[in-house]
Design a protein around this motif. Structure first.
Motif: not given
Length: 433
Positions: A85-97, A122-127
């Motif tokens: 994904l280019l940004t975290d926001a693209h995960a939410m865009l995919a969810a809305h799609k 859930a977003l991939l991050n250091e935690n």
């Protein structure tokens, strides 16, 4: 591309997460849960529902990117790994799609099926960098979405998982019952005709050492349907009768109102519990009022009505709490051995300033009196409301005008200081004060 079954999805998704990504690209896990599919198992059969889930998964597979993965990871659940994904926001865009796709009725043969999807993100991050963590967090977000009635929920690290929070509270509540971590507060109920305290309502209080005060409705929700409910009821009933006996010895000749839940009414040992309390604490049965929510007393559960009549036969009084906020049936009310109704504060609080509220309260008082029931008005906070209730013929008032729920020593001190005697004056005098 094919839809993956559970183990294949876990293997491929873990491998993809562990593979180095181009700099700056992100990943996310989406859990898609279908609430309506559970209803179809009995109607259409497991094999048909499995086929429906396969077709839905195929739709999502075609709608997502070529690097994304879709797998069936539960009976009514899909999991999607969104890679690169280019940004975290693209995960939410995919969810809305996905929601837009699945919101349409699903055509299966000659039927159109409503799927009612909810998505946790859930977003991939250091935690959260392992597949197990991401899937667990996405599942927690789905549960939160259900609680909030939202179609999509993003997992936030600072938000405590409501399911785990409730499990922890359940365990802590059990300890609080055993170790004295609970207490009762007593809110006076004043009889309008005499201005004297007719009874007090025993209200359960729990100040959690880590989370602070826990709302009573939350506390009951935690206990209901579990082994804690009868233990909690036993503690409340005996504590209320014991402390009622104490304030009667101290000079407050008043009864006690105790709240029972719907679970309590279904407990076959409830009447034995009540009989033991009456014998132990020597509080007259006629001075004890059992308060039941409107939902509890109106539920047509086998045995509930028998339990109510047994309590009545033992000499206790029965009150319908929160009157007007549930689903009262006049036919059902005729069957109930009630002595009292309590008008909910949402009607009382604004009756002095909103004419419709006053008319509703007036109608409730008239109806109750025609059924030979006493009326308690909750949420009385000012003299103007008290005066109006007195004019309308209300029998008893309860609320902050008199006082909040207070521990036993504070109640006894307030009585000794004659803190409640101001309502013994005439209406005109009370208005001047």
């Amino acid at each position: 591309m094919t839809v993956l079954v559970y183990q294949d999805f876990l293997q491929q998704a873990s491998r993809k997460l562990n593979t180095a990504h181009p700099a700056g690209l992100r990943s996310a896990v989406l859990i898609v849960n279908f609430e309506r599919l559970a209803e179809l198992d009995g109607a259409l059969g497991f094999t048909v529902v499995d086929d429906i889930l396969q077709q839905i998964a195929g739709q999502l597979r075609n709608a997502l990117g070529p690097e994304d993965l879709v797998g069936i990871t539960g009976r009514y659940q899909l999991c999607c790994l969104l890679a690169d994904l280019l940004t975290d926001a693209h995960a939410m865009l995919a969810a809305h799609k996905i929601i837009r796709i699945l919101a349409q009725p699903f055509a299966f043969g000659r039927r159109n099926i409503i799927l009612a999807p909810r998505i946790g993100v859930a977003l991939l991050n250091e935690n959260n960098h392992t597949l197990d963590q991401l899937m667990s967090n996405a599942s927690a977000a789905v549960r939160q979405a259900k609680l909030e009635q939202n179609p999509i929920k993003l997992f936030l690290n600072e938000r405590e998982d409501p399911l785990l929070f409730q499990i922890d509270l359940w365990s802590d509540l059990g300890n609080a019952i055993e170790t004295g971590g609970l207490h009762l507060g007593y809110q006076p109920q004043i009889e309008i005709a005499s201005g004297k305290i007719k009874a007090t309502e025993a209200l359960l209080r729990w100040h959690h050492p880590n989370h602070g005060p826990i709302r009573t409705d939350k506390l009951i929700q935690i206990a209901e349907g579990t082994a804690l409910m009868p233990k909690l009821t036993l503690w409340v009933f005996h504590t209320a009768l014991r402390e009622c006996a104490e304030y009667r010895k101290a000079g407050l000749h008043a009864g006690i109102s105790i709240n029972f839940s719907a679970d309590d009414l279904r407990d076959p040992e409830l009447t034995e519990l009540v009989a033991q309390g009456l014998a132990l604490w020597n509080v007259p049965a006629g001075d004890i009022t059992v308060e039941l929510t409107e939902t509890a007393v109106m539920a047509n559960h086998a045995g509930t009505l028998d339990t109510l009549y047994q309590l009545k036969k033992m000499g206790l009084k029965l009150a319908m709490d929160d009157f007007g906020t549930g689903y009262s049936s006049m036919a059902r009310m005729l069957d109930l051995p009630l002595d009292e109704v309590k008008i909910d504060m949402i009607f009382v609080r604004h009756m002095a300033t909103r004419h419709k509220h006053e008319r509703i309260v007036d109608s409730m008082i008239t109806l109750a009196h025609r059924l030979n029931l006493s009326v308690v008005a909750e949420g009385v906070e000012d003299l103007a409301t008290y005066q109006r209730l007195r004019t309308l013929g209300c029998d008893v008032i309860q609320g902050y005008l008199i006082g909040k729920a207070m521990p036993l020593p504070e109640l006894i001190e307030a009585v000794n200081n004659q803190s409640f005697d101001f309502l013994r004056t005439s209406p005109d005098t009370a208005t001047e004060s």
